[in-house]
Structures are given as C-alpha cells and as structure tokens.
Motif scaffolding. Structure first.
Motif, PDB file in Angstrom:
ATOM      1  N   ASP A  17       0.827  -1.207   0.000  1.00 33.66           N
ATOM      2  CA  ASP A  17       0.000   0.000   0.000  1.00 33.66           C
ATOM      3  C   ASP A  17       0.862   1.258   0.000  1.00 33.66           C
ATOM      4  O   ASP A  17       0.588   2.220  -0.711  1.00 33.66           O
ATOM      5  CB  ASP A  17      -0.924   0.020   1.224  1.00 33.66           C
ATOM      6  CG  ASP A  17      -2.049  -0.994   1.122  1.00 33.66           C
ATOM      7  OD1 ASP A  17      -2.308  -1.471  -0.002  1.00 33.66           O
ATOM      8  OD2 ASP A  17      -2.654  -1.300   2.175  1.00 33.66           O
ATOM      9  N   VAL A  18       1.913   1.249   0.785  1.00 34.05           N
ATOM     10  CA  VAL A  18       2.806   2.408   0.850  1.00 34.05           C
ATOM     11  C   VAL A  18       3.527   2.584  -0.479  1.00 34.05           C
ATOM     12  O   VAL A  18       3.623   3.682  -1.019  1.00 34.05           O
ATOM     13  CB  VAL A  18       3.822   2.259   2.015  1.00 34.05           C
ATOM     14  CG1 VAL A  18       4.906   3.311   1.938  1.00 34.05           C
ATOM     15  CG2 VAL A  18       3.110   2.327   3.355  1.00 34.05           C
ATOM     16  N   ALA A  19       4.017   1.505  -1.048  1.00 34.32           N
ATOM     17  CA  ALA A  19       4.759   1.575  -2.315  1.00 34.32           C
ATOM     18  C   ALA A  19       3.880   2.101  -3.441  1.00 34.32           C
ATOM     19  O   ALA A  19       4.356   2.814  -4.323  1.00 34.32           O
ATOM     20  CB  ALA A  19       5.326   0.197  -2.666  1.00 34.32           C
ATOM     21  N   ARG A  20       2.583   1.747  -3.462  1.00 30.94           N
ATOM     22  CA  ARG A  20       1.686   2.249  -4.496  1.00 30.94           C
ATOM     23  C   ARG A  20       1.455   3.745  -4.386  1.00 30.94           C
ATOM     24  O   ARG A  20       1.182   4.414  -5.363  1.00 30.94           O
ATOM     25  CB  ARG A  20       0.338   1.531  -4.415  1.00 30.94           C
ATOM     26  CG  ARG A  20       0.271   0.338  -5.350  1.00 30.94           C
ATOM     27  CD  ARG A  20      -1.065  -0.284  -5.280  1.00 30.94           C
ATOM     28  NE  ARG A  20      -0.877  -1.132  -4.128  1.00 30.94           N
ATOM     29  CZ  ARG A  20      -1.756  -1.695  -3.341  1.00 30.94           C
ATOM     30  NH1 ARG A  20      -2.945  -1.564  -3.527  1.00 30.94           N
ATOM     31  NH2 ARG A  20      -1.466  -2.440  -2.336  1.00 30.94           N
ATOM     32  N   SER A  21       1.546   4.288  -3.170  1.00 31.74           N
ATOM     33  CA  SER A  21       1.247   5.711  -2.985  1.00 31.74           C
ATOM     34  C   SER A  21       2.442   6.617  -3.283  1.00 31.74           C
ATOM     35  O   SER A  21       2.298   7.828  -3.341  1.00 31.74           O
ATOM     36  CB  SER A  21       0.776   5.956  -1.547  1.00 31.74           C
ATOM     37  OG  SER A  21       1.844   5.746  -0.636  1.00 31.74           O
ATOM     38  N   VAL A  22       3.611   6.063  -3.518  1.00 34.10           N
ATOM     39  CA  VAL A  22       4.821   6.856  -3.730  1.00 34.10           C
ATOM     40  C   VAL A  22       5.081   7.012  -5.215  1.00 34.10           C
ATOM     41  O   VAL A  22       4.971   6.071  -5.983  1.00 34.10           O
ATOM     42  CB  VAL A  22       6.025   6.164  -3.044  1.00 34.10           C
ATOM     43  CG1 VAL A  22       7.318   6.905  -3.329  1.00 34.10           C
ATOM     44  CG2 VAL A  22       5.788   6.056  -1.556  1.00 34.10           C
TER      45      VAL A  22
END
Length: 177
Positions: A17-22
């Motif tokens: 989830d974090v990687a998709r938002s960056v």
C-alpha cells in the motif's frame, strides 16, 4: 538480537500500500507490484467483552504562574530608602497555623488595596541560629506554593535596614478586573 528473515503477510500488504502511494523519481520506472498476498484467514469469533466507557477525564489544572525575582532597580531603590513597602506584617510569636492564616489574609487585603510591595517580618528565630526559626523557613515555602501564586509575583530577603534575614519583601500581583 536476532534478525527476521521475512515479513509477515500483513506487513507485506502494508508495504505494498505504501509503495503504491509513492511516485518514482524522475527517469525511473515504477517497480513491479509484489505478488498478491494470500487471503487472511477467516476471523474466528472472539467472545464479546463488556465494554466499559472511559470516564471523561477533566483537563489538567491550570499551571500556577512562575515566581519572578524583584527587579534590580526596585532593590536598589529600597536599599537607598527611595521606595518603601506599602504594608508590613509582623509574625513574631505566632504559631505556624496562626502565621499562615495571617499571611494569607494580609496578602489578600494588600492585593485588594492595590499594593505592589509589602514587607513580611518573620524574625530570625531563637538566638539568631541557623535552622531554629520555624517561620523563617516556612514563610518562603508558603509564598512559593501554587495556592499563593495568584497573589505573589515574587519575594526576596529584605535589606538590612528592614530586617535582613528575618524579613522578606513580597511583590504582589495586580488584581485583574
């Protein structure tokens, strides 16, 4: 401390989830998405607990204003006799309880009368020996206590002409109207 070799399924989901938002840096491609994690196991029913509401916590009490020392100018004027205390309280011969009550009443009356500086005479104690004057030790503690901070702005040992170690100049706060 031992290092773990892999992340748990939940940690992998969070990282995805974090990687998709960056956003990737300019000139770099977005990394390939991680393989989807297995579905989490079905939640087992947990016996319900009695929910106790948390009582409303009152806000912390307002902090007492800090004490301030007497200004250098005022101390100099007092030493030269150019300024005088607007009231004097003599506590000689009183018990601690009597002295505390009289001090409190004197400070309240002084503040109500608009006095800025008063003199409190405690005495030096028997024979002038250190540590024997109970009021000499207790009055500064009372003046520094949070319950008197609304009355007392600051205090300091009086000059030799006004009693020296056996007296205190007490600066009073102005009444707010």
């Amino acid at each position: 401390m031992r290092r773990r070799r892999s992340l748990s399924d939940e940690e992998n989901r969070l990282w995805a989830d974090v990687a998709r938002s960056v956003l990737p840096l300019p000139g770099r491609a977005r990394p390939a998405p991680a393989k989807p994690a297995a579905e989490p196991p079905a939640a087992t029913e947990v016996p319900s607990r009695k929910v106790v509401p948390i009582a409303a916590v009152p806000p912390p009490p307002k902090a007492a204003p800090p004490l301030a020392p007497l200004e250098r100018r005022m101390v100099r004027a007092l030493a030269r006799g150019q300024t005088r205390a607007e009231g004097t309280l003599d506590l000689h011969g009183l018990t601690q309880a009597e002295a505390h009550q009289r001090l409190l009443g004197f400070l309240r009356r002084g503040q109500a009368a608009g006095h800025g500086l008063v003199l409190v005479v405690t005495g030096r104690g028997r024979d002038g020996q250190e540590g024997r004057g109970v009021l000499r030790r207790m009055v500064p503690l009372w003046l520094g206590a949070p319950d008197l901070r609304g009355l007392v702005l600051g205090f300091q040992e009086a000059g030799t002409r006004q009693g020296g170690a056996g007296a205190l100049y007490v600066r009073l706060r102005r009444l707010r109207t």
